[in-house]
Structure formats: C-alpha cells, structure tokens
Design a protein around this motif. Structure first.
Motif, PDB file in Angstrom:
ATOM      1  N   THR A 169       0.853  -1.190   0.000  1.00  0.00           N
ATOM      2  CA  THR A 169       0.000   0.000   0.000  1.00  0.00           C
ATOM      3  C   THR A 169       0.889   1.240   0.000  1.00  0.00           C
ATOM      4  O   THR A 169       1.848   1.315   0.775  1.00  0.00           O
ATOM      5  N   THR A 171       1.069   5.269   0.653  1.00  0.00           N
ATOM      6  CA  THR A 171       0.475   6.513   1.128  1.00  0.00           C
ATOM      7  C   THR A 171       1.349   7.654   0.652  1.00  0.00           C
ATOM      8  O   THR A 171       2.578   7.542   0.611  1.00  0.00           O
ATOM      9  N   ARG A 199      -3.540   9.951   0.468  1.00  0.00           N
ATOM     10  CA  ARG A 199      -3.165  10.168   1.861  1.00  0.00           C
ATOM     11  C   ARG A 199      -3.667   9.052   2.769  1.00  0.00           C
ATOM     12  O   ARG A 199      -3.054   8.779   3.806  1.00  0.00           O
ATOM     13  N   GLY A 200      -4.744   8.396   2.375  1.00  0.00           N
ATOM     14  CA  GLY A 200      -5.254   7.277   3.161  1.00  0.00           C
ATOM     15  C   GLY A 200      -4.701   5.936   2.743  1.00  0.00           C
ATOM     16  O   GLY A 200      -4.994   4.920   3.383  1.00  0.00           O
ATOM     17  N   GLY A 201      -3.904   5.921   1.675  1.00  0.00           N
ATOM     18  CA  GLY A 201      -3.279   4.683   1.215  1.00  0.00           C
ATOM     19  C   GLY A 201      -4.086   3.986   0.135  1.00  0.00           C
ATOM     20  O   GLY A 201      -5.320   3.921   0.202  1.00  0.00           O
TER      21      GLY A 201
END
Length: 299
Positions: A169, A171, A199-201
């Motif tokens: 993942t 980010t 920004r949240g992945g």
C-alpha cells in the motif's frame, strides 16, 4: 567497465547502499536486511531511470526548448516519442569522487553553458548512510556570472524487501495533482479528487499512475510510505525544497513486474517554461536540497 561505471559501496550498521559513478545514482539500498529500493544488475543500465539524479531539471521540458530572460534555448530531444527533453543533463555522465568514507561519498559533476543551459553549475551529491537509513544531499553552485535557473529531482523505486510492490500500500502526503496534455506537459494544478487522494493509502496493484502531485508533508517531512501487508514499511522524506512528487507505477520494470517510483522533485515538469518553483541561483550562490529513505516513516 560496467554500464554505470565504478560501484561505490557504503555501509553503516545494517544499512548498505551502492552508488554508481555514471549518473551519480543509487543502485541499491538495504536497511535491516530488507531492500528499500529496486536494484538492478551491475551489467545493466538503469531500467526506466531507476536511481537517477535529475539535474538541472527533473521530468520534462516541452519540445526541448524554453525561454530564459528573453533568450530562447534549445536542448537535445531525449524523449523521442513526445519530442521533449527529459530528466536533465547528468544522469548518463560520469561523476567524480570528491570525498569518500566507509559510510558516505560525495560525487561531483558540472553542467556547462554549452549544453543548452543558461550558465554553468557545479553539482555535488552526497550519499550518507547510518543504521537508520540513507540521506542524500544535493548542492548546486552557480559558477558563472549570470543568474542560472535550476531544479532537482531523483528517481527511486521503493521496495519493502521481497514483498511484491503490487501487494503493498502506498500513502502519499499530497493534496494537489498536475493535469497534463498528451506530451505529459502540465496544463494546470488542482486539488486531488477522492479517487486521486493517496493520503489514506492505496494498493499499488490497483494504481496506474505517471502523475505529479503537489507535496503536503507533515513536520517529519515524510512524503511517501510503501507499506507491506505485514506492517513493515519503507519511507521517503524530503526537506522544504521538495514541493512535488512524481508517482510512476509501470506494469513491468525490466522483467521485475509491477514497480512504484516515488520521485522527489523541487519543481514540476516544464518549470523552465512555466517558472513554477524554478529556483534561481545568483552568481556564486549555492543551493542545497536534501531527501532520504528510511524504514517505517522516520527520517
């Protein structure tokens, strides 16, 4: 002679790096026994720009031409498919070893005015390893008698050991995105949409990006983190000069499968024409830019 020239090994504790003479680039980096960047064989040329230092501009210059202080300059077309000049002037040239120790090396190269740039620049790149990771420092000095524009970028592909990047993942500390035309030249900058916001992945295998983002890091300077499913991570950080980040997710990096480049840049593509975050050095001035890679998001 290897395609990237002499291979310079750096060691500090459980951190190991390999820096190349040709291009002054980063060929390998491991921390705590885990590869932190995509490496390539010593007999290979860097695939898709891997590890390159991009000076005196990162990314592209439209049509390999720009105007500076009322004068038009022309560069070699190095991205033939789109007719652009790409990734600066030094990534295929030999650099000189100016200073060397077990845990650090300072390399030097020069941009001369005859290369299509408005004036000469002396460029030094220092790679320094500690048990906590890698710090890279670029110092550009205007050695001429007129103002000279400049930008800096690099091209690392992040890894977390032997975990496939597609299963990781990503980010990204970025709140804006650059729109481009068919030549990958910027047409505007706007806030990220929910689908573009990393920004949240987002899982790398679900991304298809060759996209420039406007950086919005926190106080720690962390720009991007690649997280493995088991919680291990590799982070890239930068100083206040790193205002843009290019994310590139090729389906296949020279037979290695899906990869993810997280490229710190001081300016976006075509800054020589737009002036966006283009740094100007007065005669005798030195400009310093820092970034690095570490485990777990801590510079």
């Amino acid at each position: 002679m290897h395609p990237t020239g002499e291979q310079i090994d750096l060691v500090a504790g459980a951190t190991r790096a390999v820096v190349t003479e040709v291009g002054g680039g980063l060929r390998a980096l491991s921390v705590d026994g885990l590869d932190r960047v995509e490496t390539f064989d010593v007999e290979e040329t860097p695939p898709m720009g891997a590890g390159g230092v991009l000076v005196p501009w990162p990314n592209r210059i439209a049509g390999a031409a720009y105007t500076w202080r009322g004068r038009e300059y022309r560069l070699d077309v190095t991205e033939a498919a789109r007719g652009n000049a790409i990734h600066g002037l030094l990534r295929r040239r030999p650099w000189r070893v100016a200073e060397r120790a077990d845990d650090a090396v300072r390399l030097a190269a020069d941009v001369d005015a005859s290369s299509g740039w408005p004036g000469p620049l002396h460029v030094e790149t220092t790679y320094a390893v500690t048990p906590a990771g890698l710090t890279v420092t670029h110092a550009l000095t205007n050695t001429g008698d007129v103002d000279v524009p400049a930008g800096v970028g690099t091209h690392p592909y992040l890894r977390v050991g032997d975990v496939a990047p597609a299963d990781c993942t990503l980010t990204l500390a970025a709140d804006r995105v650059v729109d481009t035309d068919e030549r990958m030249i910027p047409t505007g900058v706007r806030p990220v949409t929910p689908d573009e916001d990393l920004r949240g992945g987002r899982r790398v295998g679900d991304l298809a990006l060759d996209t420039c983002f406007g950086a919005a890091p926190g106080p720690d300077g962390v720009l991007g983190v690649l997280h493995a499913p088991d919680g291990r991570a590799t982070a890239l950080w930068g100083d206040e000069n790193i205002r843009w980040v290019m994310v590139f997710t090729p389906d296949d990096l020279a037979g290695r499968g899906r990869a993810v480049a997280v490229e710190p840049m001081t300016c976006p593509a075509d800054a020589a024409n737009s002036g966006q975050d283009l740094h100007v050095l007065a005669p005798g001035e030195t400009w310093t830019v820092r970034w690095g890679i570490s485990p777990g998001g801590t510079p």
